[in-house]
Write a protein that holds these residues in place. Sequence first.
Motif, PDB file in Angstrom:
ATOM      1  N   LEU A 197       1.026  -1.229  -0.183  1.00  0.00           N
ATOM      2  CA  LEU A 197      -0.190   0.100  -0.007  1.00  0.00           C
ATOM      3  C   LEU A 197       1.003   1.078   0.029  1.00  0.00           C
ATOM      4  CD1 LEU A 197      -2.670  -1.184   2.635  1.00  0.00           C
ATOM      5  CD2 LEU A 197      -2.878  -0.932  -0.027  1.00  0.00           C
ATOM      6  N   LEU A 198       1.935   1.475   0.915  1.00  0.00           N
ATOM      7  CA  LEU A 198       2.807   2.628   0.985  1.00  0.00           C
ATOM      8  C   LEU A 198       3.588   2.775  -0.441  1.00  0.00           C
ATOM      9  CD1 LEU A 198       4.260   1.973   4.269  1.00  0.00           C
ATOM     10  CD2 LEU A 198       2.698   3.690   3.907  1.00  0.00           C
ATOM     11  N   LEU A 199       3.950   1.829  -0.922  1.00  0.00           N
ATOM     12  CA  LEU A 199       4.684   2.122  -2.300  1.00  0.00           C
ATOM     13  C   LEU A 199       3.843   2.275  -3.510  1.00  0.00           C
ATOM     14  CD1 LEU A 199       7.453  -1.195  -2.015  1.00  0.00           C
ATOM     15  CD2 LEU A 199       7.801   1.478  -1.715  1.00  0.00           C
ATOM     16  N   ARG A 200       2.494   2.224  -3.118  1.00  0.00           N
ATOM     17  CA  ARG A 200       1.715   2.925  -4.272  1.00  0.00           C
ATOM     18  C   ARG A 200       1.610   4.503  -4.194  1.00  0.00           C
ATOM     19  NH1 ARG A 200      -1.430  -0.775  -6.840  1.00  0.00           N
ATOM     20  NH2 ARG A 200      -1.727  -2.736  -5.782  1.00  0.00           N
ATOM     21  N   GLN A 201       1.936   5.270  -2.963  1.00  0.00           N
ATOM     22  CA  GLN A 201       1.930   6.581  -3.139  1.00  0.00           C
ATOM     23  C   GLN A 201       3.039   7.185  -3.899  1.00  0.00           C
ATOM     24  OE1 GLN A 201       2.877   7.112   1.135  1.00  0.00           O
ATOM     25  NE2 GLN A 201       0.729   6.232   1.792  1.00  0.00           N
TER      26      GLN A 201
END
Length: 238
Positions: free
Chosen positions: A230-234
Amino acid sequence: MNSSIATTRFWAVVPAAGVGARMGASQPKQYLRIHHKTILEHTLELLLRLPGLQGLVVLVSPDDDGWRDLPVFSQPRIEVAEGGAERSDSVLNGLRLLRQRLQPSDWVLVHDAARPCVTIDDIEGLLAAVAEHPVGGILGAPVSDTLKRADADRGIRETVDRSALWRALTPQLFRFAPLLQALQDALEQGLVITDEASALEAAGFTPLMVEGRSDNIKITRPEDLLLAELLLRQPERR
């Protein structure tokens, strides 16, 4: 970008010789994939975007050939060396490799292979904060949870004051000579060294704590992998 940050020159050392036993995976955790890339690729590609990076040493297990299949290792600024039994052994091997290239006051940035979610902004903040420091410092996050001290039977004995407590993160950025000497001394003395700052502390130095984002997570358990996805989609991590 602050011009002084942009001109700060440093080398990076990335210990990646662990097996990641707590992940319960069939391969070292740095080779697990997120969005079609390994964790190690995400981490190295982010570091390669830093303007002042002169080169990067990755420490791998002697019997690990998995890195050879990763496209990122065709980058000319990346070198591979043999890691050790513990994280501190691996970092020390990396520093020894750099001994002929660095001056005593040059900067070395050490970053966990399993922390792909750090942001460029946080690393630049660390560079700026320690620019004039005699030794260096680390990224950290203030502890926000209530902390309990338990006995051997897991009975709660007390609530610990958290006001001065921080979670140590990486990168950790130190001047070459003090870091090399502190790690060598600590290992010769048989001290337990869990990060680079603890070696400097044992040597009598006071590294600087620089606040970073609390979502700079280290992928250690299966649930961490889901959060990292999820974080690396930011946008700030792309």
